[in-house]
Scaffold this motif. Structure first.
Motif, short mmCIF file in Angstrom:
data_model
loop_
_atom_site.label_atom_id
_atom_site.label_comp_id
_atom_site.label_asym_id
_atom_site.label_seq_id
_atom_site.Cartn_x
_atom_site.Cartn_y
_atom_site.Cartn_z
N SER A 1 0.83 -1.21 0.00
CA SER A 1 0.00 0.00 0.00
C SER A 1 0.86 1.26 0.00
O SER A 1 0.53 2.25 -0.66
N SER A 2 1.99 1.22 0.72
CA SER A 2 2.88 2.39 0.73
C SER A 2 3.43 2.65 -0.67
O SER A 2 3.55 3.80 -1.10
N LEU A 3 3.76 1.57 -1.39
CA LEU A 3 4.25 1.72 -2.75
C LEU A 3 3.18 2.34 -3.64
O LEU A 3 3.44 3.30 -4.39
N LEU A 4 1.95 1.83 -3.53
CA LEU A 4 0.87 2.37 -4.36
C LEU A 4 0.61 3.83 -4.02
O LEU A 4 0.43 4.67 -4.92
N LYS A 5 0.60 4.14 -2.72
CA LYS A 5 0.35 5.54 -2.31
C LYS A 5 1.42 6.48 -2.83
O LYS A 5 1.15 7.63 -3.13
N THR A 6 2.65 5.98 -2.92
CA THR A 6 3.73 6.80 -3.48
C THR A 6 3.48 7.08 -4.96
O THR A 6 3.72 8.19 -5.45
N LEU A 7 2.95 6.07 -5.67
CA LEU A 7 2.71 6.24 -7.10
C LEU A 7 1.66 7.30 -7.39
O LEU A 7 1.71 7.96 -8.42
N TYR A 8 0.67 7.46 -6.50
CA TYR A 8 -0.31 8.53 -6.74
C TYR A 8 -0.09 9.73 -5.81
O TYR A 8 -0.97 10.55 -5.59
N ALA A 9 1.15 9.82 -5.29
CA ALA A 9 1.62 11.00 -4.54
C ALA A 9 0.81 11.28 -3.29
O ALA A 9 0.61 12.42 -2.89
N ASP A 10 0.34 10.20 -2.64
CA ASP A 10 -0.26 10.33 -1.32
C ASP A 10 0.85 10.27 -0.28
O ASP A 10 0.77 10.88 0.78
N LEU A 11 1.91 9.51 -0.60
CA LEU A 11 3.16 9.56 0.15
C LEU A 11 4.20 10.21 -0.74
O LEU A 11 4.22 9.96 -1.94
N TRP A 12 5.07 11.02 -0.14
CA TRP A 12 6.07 11.77 -0.91
C TRP A 12 7.26 10.88 -1.20
O TRP A 12 7.74 10.17 -0.32
N LEU A 13 7.76 10.91 -2.43
CA LEU A 13 8.99 10.17 -2.77
C LEU A 13 10.18 10.98 -2.25
O LEU A 13 10.38 12.13 -2.64
N GLN A 14 10.97 10.37 -1.37
CA GLN A 14 12.04 11.13 -0.70
C GLN A 14 13.39 10.99 -1.39
O GLN A 14 14.16 11.94 -1.48
N THR A 15 13.70 9.78 -1.87
CA THR A 15 14.97 9.59 -2.58
C THR A 15 14.75 8.69 -3.79
O THR A 15 13.85 7.86 -3.80
N GLY A 16 15.60 8.87 -4.79
CA GLY A 16 15.42 8.14 -6.03
C GLY A 16 14.49 8.90 -6.96
O GLY A 16 14.14 10.06 -6.70
N SER A 17 14.12 8.26 -8.07
CA SER A 17 13.25 8.95 -9.01
C SER A 17 12.09 8.05 -9.42
O SER A 17 12.20 6.82 -9.40
N ALA A 18 10.99 8.68 -9.77
CA ALA A 18 9.83 7.94 -10.27
C ALA A 18 9.07 8.82 -11.24
O ALA A 18 8.88 10.02 -10.99
N ARG A 19 8.65 8.23 -12.34
CA ARG A 19 7.81 8.94 -13.30
C ARG A 19 6.55 8.11 -13.50
O ARG A 19 6.61 6.92 -13.78
N VAL A 20 5.42 8.76 -13.31
CA VAL A 20 4.12 8.10 -13.44
C VAL A 20 3.24 8.94 -14.35
O VAL A 20 3.02 10.12 -14.08
N ALA A 21 2.78 8.34 -15.43
CA ALA A 21 1.87 9.01 -16.38
C ALA A 21 2.42 10.38 -16.80
O ALA A 21 1.69 11.35 -16.93
N GLY A 22 3.76 10.43 -16.98
CA GLY A 22 4.39 11.67 -17.47
C GLY A 22 4.80 12.65 -16.40
O GLY A 22 5.44 13.65 -16.70
N TYR A 23 4.44 12.37 -15.13
CA TYR A 23 4.81 13.28 -14.03
C TYR A 23 6.00 12.73 -13.26
O TYR A 23 6.02 11.54 -12.91
N GLU A 24 6.97 13.57 -12.97
CA GLU A 24 8.15 13.16 -12.21
C GLU A 24 7.86 13.36 -10.72
O GLU A 24 7.78 14.49 -10.23
N LEU A 25 7.69 12.26 -10.01
CA LEU A 25 7.23 12.34 -8.62
C LEU A 25 8.29 12.95 -7.70
O LEU A 25 7.95 13.54 -6.68
N HIS A 26 9.56 12.80 -8.06
CA HIS A 26 10.62 13.35 -7.22
C HIS A 26 10.72 14.87 -7.36
O HIS A 26 11.41 15.52 -6.58
N LYS A 27 9.99 15.42 -8.33
CA LYS A 27 10.02 16.89 -8.51
C LYS A 27 8.63 17.52 -8.43
O LYS A 27 8.50 18.73 -8.52
N ILE A 28 7.59 16.70 -8.29
CA ILE A 28 6.22 17.20 -8.48
C ILE A 28 5.84 18.25 -7.42
O ILE A 28 6.22 18.13 -6.25
N LYS A 29 5.15 19.27 -7.86
CA LYS A 29 4.63 20.29 -6.93
C LYS A 29 3.26 19.81 -6.42
O LYS A 29 2.52 19.14 -7.14
N ARG A 30 2.95 20.20 -5.21
CA ARG A 30 1.65 19.78 -4.65
C ARG A 30 0.49 20.22 -5.55
O ARG A 30 -0.50 19.53 -5.68
#
Length: 225
Positions: free
Chosen positions: A48-77
């Motif tokens: 569940s923590s992994l899934l929540k990270t993918l839809y930015a319910d949990l913040w990605l703190q280190t590393g990089s992730a791109r989901v549906a064109g959005y870079e989660l490690h840089k995404i603005k709220r």
């Protein structure tokens, strides 16, 4: 908009945290457009923590992730709602508004995501209800529906904005085996039409009956199973 073959989900050296607590380390995987992937692992393993990270319910703190064109490690709220329009999310507990009909539940989501024209809203609701086999039920209230029918509404709700991927967290967890199989068929139909699906499940019958790629959360890592 340029069409590319880039994966719909790509994680590289991602560390998944719940607050300050590390849950998963050095996560690397991708999901291609139109792919079907199961996510398994025992309770507390980090699914569940992994899934929540993918839809930015949990913040990605280190590393990089791109989901549906959005870079989660840089995404603005402020961009998170736009990310979520490209992702459909299906929960185990249906989270339907109990005081509104099926149609009103779906209208609420469309209006919240910027749809204005009544005719467009009505057309899209009709399309997604047909897609999940509930074309005759728009006026029903949630309490008038079985558990399986309520989950179909939840899937329809997730499909409203034509997401690139559906993320489903134990979508058959509260359903009996026969109904679980029917819901699985709905997911398969959606997947065949081109939407990628990442489904967390404990239901090993689904894995057996519907062979697909499997990712497993175990001992703080994610690996191909």
């Amino acid at each position: 908009m340029t069409i590319t073959n880039e994966p719909v989900v790509l994680l590289e050296r991602a560390d998944i945290y719940q607050g300050t607590k590390p849950i998963l380390a050095d996560v690397n995987f991708h999901i291609d457009k139109g792919e079907f992937v199961f996510l398994i692992g025992r309770t507390g393993s980090g699914k569940s923590s992994l899934l929540k990270t993918l839809y930015a319910d949990l913040w990605l703190q280190t590393g990089s992730a791109r989901v549906a064109g959005y870079e989660l490690h840089k995404i603005k709220r402020s961009d998170v709602p736009f990310l979520r329009r490209r992702i459909g999310i299906v929960f185990q507990d249906f989270q339907l508004l109990t005081d509104r009909s099926v149609e009103e539940n779906l209208t609420f989501v469309l209006k919240a995501t910027g749809w204005k024209e009544k005719a467009d809203i009505a057309r899209r609701i009709s399309e997604v209800l047909m897609q999940v086999g509930l074309g005759t039920s728009p006026k029903k209230m949630p309490h008038q529906l079985s558990g399986g029918e309520q989950q179909r509404v939840v899937i329809a709700r997730a499909m409203l904005n034509e997401p690139q991927i559906l993320i489903a967290d134990e979508p058959t967890g509260n359903l009996d085996p026969e109904v679980s199989e029917q819901i699985m068929q709905v997911f398969k139909t959606i997947n065949t039409a081109g939407t990628a699906i990442l489904m967390a499940t404990h239901n090993y019958d689904l894995l057996k009956n519907h062979p697909a790629r499997i990712l497993k959360c175990e001992n703080g890592v994610v690996h191909e199973s």
